[in-house]
Design a protein around this motif. Sequence first.
Motif, PDB file in Angstrom:
ATOM      1  N   MET A   1       0.931  -1.087  -0.004  1.00  0.00           N
ATOM      2  CA  MET A   1       0.093   0.047   0.003  1.00  0.00           C
ATOM      3  C   MET A   1       1.131   1.112  -0.019  1.00  0.00           C
ATOM      4  O   MET A   1       2.131   1.232   0.528  1.00  0.00           O
ATOM      5  N   TYR A   2       0.449   2.266  -0.395  1.00  0.00           N
ATOM      6  CA  TYR A   2       0.914   3.466  -0.460  1.00  0.00           C
ATOM      7  C   TYR A   2       0.403   4.692  -0.018  1.00  0.00           C
ATOM      8  O   TYR A   2      -1.088   4.651  -0.080  1.00  0.00           O
ATOM      9  N   PHE A   3       0.822   5.795   0.400  1.00  0.00           N
ATOM     10  CA  PHE A   3       0.287   6.999   0.658  1.00  0.00           C
ATOM     11  C   PHE A   3       1.072   8.306   0.021  1.00  0.00           C
ATOM     12  O   PHE A   3       2.370   7.934   0.080  1.00  0.00           O
ATOM     13  N   ALA A   4       0.766   9.399   0.061  1.00  0.00           N
ATOM     14  CA  ALA A   4       1.337  10.490  -0.604  1.00  0.00           C
ATOM     15  C   ALA A   4       1.784  11.235   0.773  1.00  0.00           C
ATOM     16  O   ALA A   4       1.180  11.547   1.510  1.00  0.00           O
ATOM     17  N   SER A   5       3.065  11.493   1.102  1.00  0.00           N
ATOM     18  CA  SER A   5       3.573  12.258   2.412  1.00  0.00           C
ATOM     19  C   SER A   5       3.266  13.792   2.134  1.00  0.00           C
ATOM     20  O   SER A   5       3.057  14.143   1.050  1.00  0.00           O
ATOM     21  N   HIS A   6       4.129  14.490   3.102  1.00  0.00           N
ATOM     22  CA  HIS A   6       3.887  15.763   3.041  1.00  0.00           C
ATOM     23  C   HIS A   6       4.360  16.663   1.882  1.00  0.00           C
ATOM     24  O   HIS A   6       3.777  17.649   1.751  1.00  0.00           O
ATOM     25  N   ASP A   7       5.365  15.976   1.213  1.00  0.00           N
ATOM     26  CA  ASP A   7       5.716  16.705  -0.037  1.00  0.00           C
ATOM     27  C   ASP A   7       5.225  16.009  -1.406  1.00  0.00           C
ATOM     28  O   ASP A   7       5.998  16.273  -2.507  1.00  0.00           O
ATOM     29  N   GLY A   8       4.511  14.979  -1.553  1.00  0.00           N
ATOM     30  CA  GLY A   8       3.797  13.969  -2.449  1.00  0.00           C
ATOM     31  C   GLY A   8       4.768  12.912  -2.469  1.00  0.00           C
ATOM     32  O   GLY A   8       4.296  12.520  -3.697  1.00  0.00           O
ATOM     33  N   THR A   9       5.838  12.701  -2.053  1.00  0.00           N
ATOM     34  CA  THR A   9       6.585  11.466  -2.158  1.00  0.00           C
ATOM     35  C   THR A   9       5.731  10.310  -1.864  1.00  0.00           C
ATOM     36  O   THR A   9       4.998  10.345  -0.772  1.00  0.00           O
ATOM     37  N   ARG A  10       5.500   9.353  -2.886  1.00  0.00           N
ATOM     38  CA  ARG A  10       4.857   8.177  -2.528  1.00  0.00           C
ATOM     39  C   ARG A  10       5.757   7.105  -1.515  1.00  0.00           C
ATOM     40  O   ARG A  10       6.848   6.778  -1.869  1.00  0.00           O
ATOM     41  N   ILE A  11       5.002   6.866  -0.159  1.00  0.00           N
ATOM     42  CA  ILE A  11       5.655   6.108   0.602  1.00  0.00           C
ATOM     43  C   ILE A  11       4.892   4.718   0.659  1.00  0.00           C
ATOM     44  O   ILE A  11       3.699   4.687   0.875  1.00  0.00           O
ATOM     45  N   ALA A  12       5.737   3.717   0.465  1.00  0.00           N
ATOM     46  CA  ALA A  12       5.102   2.462   0.983  1.00  0.00           C
ATOM     47  C   ALA A  12       5.096   2.011   2.078  1.00  0.00           C
ATOM     48  O   ALA A  12       5.981   2.177   3.166  1.00  0.00           O
ATOM     49  N   TYR A  13       3.878   1.199   2.592  1.00  0.00           N
ATOM     50  CA  TYR A  13       3.887   0.551   3.955  1.00  0.00           C
ATOM     51  C   TYR A  13       3.225  -0.833   3.998  1.00  0.00           C
ATOM     52  O   TYR A  13       2.322  -0.872   2.880  1.00  0.00           O
ATOM     53  N   GLU A  14       3.313  -1.370   4.769  1.00  0.00           N
ATOM     54  CA  GLU A  14       2.543  -2.725   5.126  1.00  0.00           C
ATOM     55  C   GLU A  14       1.489  -2.602   6.375  1.00  0.00           C
ATOM     56  O   GLU A  14       2.025  -1.974   7.296  1.00  0.00           O
ATOM     57  N   ASP A  15       0.458  -3.189   6.331  1.00  0.00           N
ATOM     58  CA  ASP A  15      -0.660  -3.187   7.480  1.00  0.00           C
ATOM     59  C   ASP A  15      -1.087  -4.577   7.672  1.00  0.00           C
ATOM     60  O   ASP A  15      -1.763  -4.918   6.741  1.00  0.00           O
ATOM     61  N   TYR A  16      -0.957  -5.022   8.911  1.00  0.00           N
ATOM     62  CA  TYR A  16      -1.414  -6.579   9.189  1.00  0.00           C
ATOM     63  C   TYR A  16      -2.168  -6.195  10.303  1.00  0.00           C
ATOM     64  O   TYR A  16      -1.734  -5.556  11.322  1.00  0.00           O
ATOM     65  N   GLY A  17      -3.161  -7.112  10.436  1.00  0.00           N
ATOM     66  CA  GLY A  17      -3.804  -7.356  12.061  1.00  0.00           C
ATOM     67  C   GLY A  17      -4.822  -6.479  12.205  1.00  0.00           C
ATOM     68  O   GLY A  17      -5.093  -5.130  11.371  1.00  0.00           O
ATOM     69  N   ARG A  18      -5.228  -6.471  13.452  1.00  0.00           N
ATOM     70  CA  ARG A  18      -6.167  -5.738  14.002  1.00  0.00           C
ATOM     71  C   ARG A  18      -5.896  -5.604  15.486  1.00  0.00           C
ATOM     72  O   ARG A  18      -5.394  -6.433  16.050  1.00  0.00           O
ATOM     73  N   GLY A  19      -6.410  -4.170  15.957  1.00  0.00           N
ATOM     74  CA  GLY A  19      -6.307  -4.014  17.295  1.00  0.00           C
ATOM     75  C   GLY A  19      -5.518  -2.856  17.716  1.00  0.00           C
ATOM     76  O   GLY A  19      -5.316  -2.121  16.673  1.00  0.00           O
ATOM     77  N   GLU A  20      -5.034  -2.649  18.800  1.00  0.00           N
ATOM     78  CA  GLU A  20      -3.985  -1.855  19.277  1.00  0.00           C
ATOM     79  C   GLU A  20      -2.761  -1.798  18.231  1.00  0.00           C
ATOM     80  O   GLU A  20      -2.085  -2.631  17.922  1.00  0.00           O
ATOM     81  N   PRO A  21      -2.452  -0.387  17.548  1.00  0.00           N
ATOM     82  CA  PRO A  21      -1.444  -0.389  16.561  1.00  0.00           C
ATOM     83  C   PRO A  21      -0.109  -0.291  17.050  1.00  0.00           C
ATOM     84  O   PRO A  21       0.090   0.361  18.100  1.00  0.00           O
ATOM     85  N   ILE A  22       0.767  -1.127  16.133  1.00  0.00           N
ATOM     86  CA  ILE A  22       2.323  -0.733  16.629  1.00  0.00           C
ATOM     87  C   ILE A  22       2.791  -0.375  15.328  1.00  0.00           C
ATOM     88  O   ILE A  22       2.615  -0.975  14.274  1.00  0.00           O
TER      89      ILE A  22
END
Length: 182
Positions: A1-22
């Motif tokens: 997955m990706y999001f656009a950061s503060h200056d438009g840079t596309r940052i990749a991230y991974e997101d797994y599970g449910r519950g309290e976030p780490i």
Amino acid sequence: MYFASHDGTRIAYEDYGRGEPIVFVAGAMLPADMWEYQIPHFTDRGYRCVALDRRGHGRSDRPCDGYGIDSTADDLAALLAHLDLTGVTLVGHSMGGAEIARCLARHGEGRVARAAFLSSTLPFLKQTEDNPQGMPQAAFDRLRAAVRADRPKWLARQTQLYFTTHLGSDVSPEQMDVTYRQ
């Protein structure tokens, strides 16, 4: 997955599970993949685990600028906002810890419940009067020269030193190779 950061840079991230976030922030020169053993441990125990590839690392964009600590801390804050995370535990290794500290200083702790600094470069890496335990400028200069002269050789040496210094001789050559390739 990706999001656009503060200056438009596309940052990749991974997101797994449910519950309290780490949220896991990798050490210098490593992508989110460095957390491949920790993330399943925590998701199996009911946590939501998010890990980002900092700009210029892993699957994220490689812009020509924006690699300073303020910018990477802003990327972390943008991730928290993008996912609307609250009650977050931030976990940072090496440079990731420095990014977490700067993120908290710049953006506050409104979304953050706690932070864990794992062998972090805090308060900062460079030796100064107010940071006498830091690295002297001459050592920075040698480091920069070694990386520029033969980056693969430097990375291979650092990988070996990292595992033998921190984990002893029980680490397989295959694990060292995987980390080197990351």
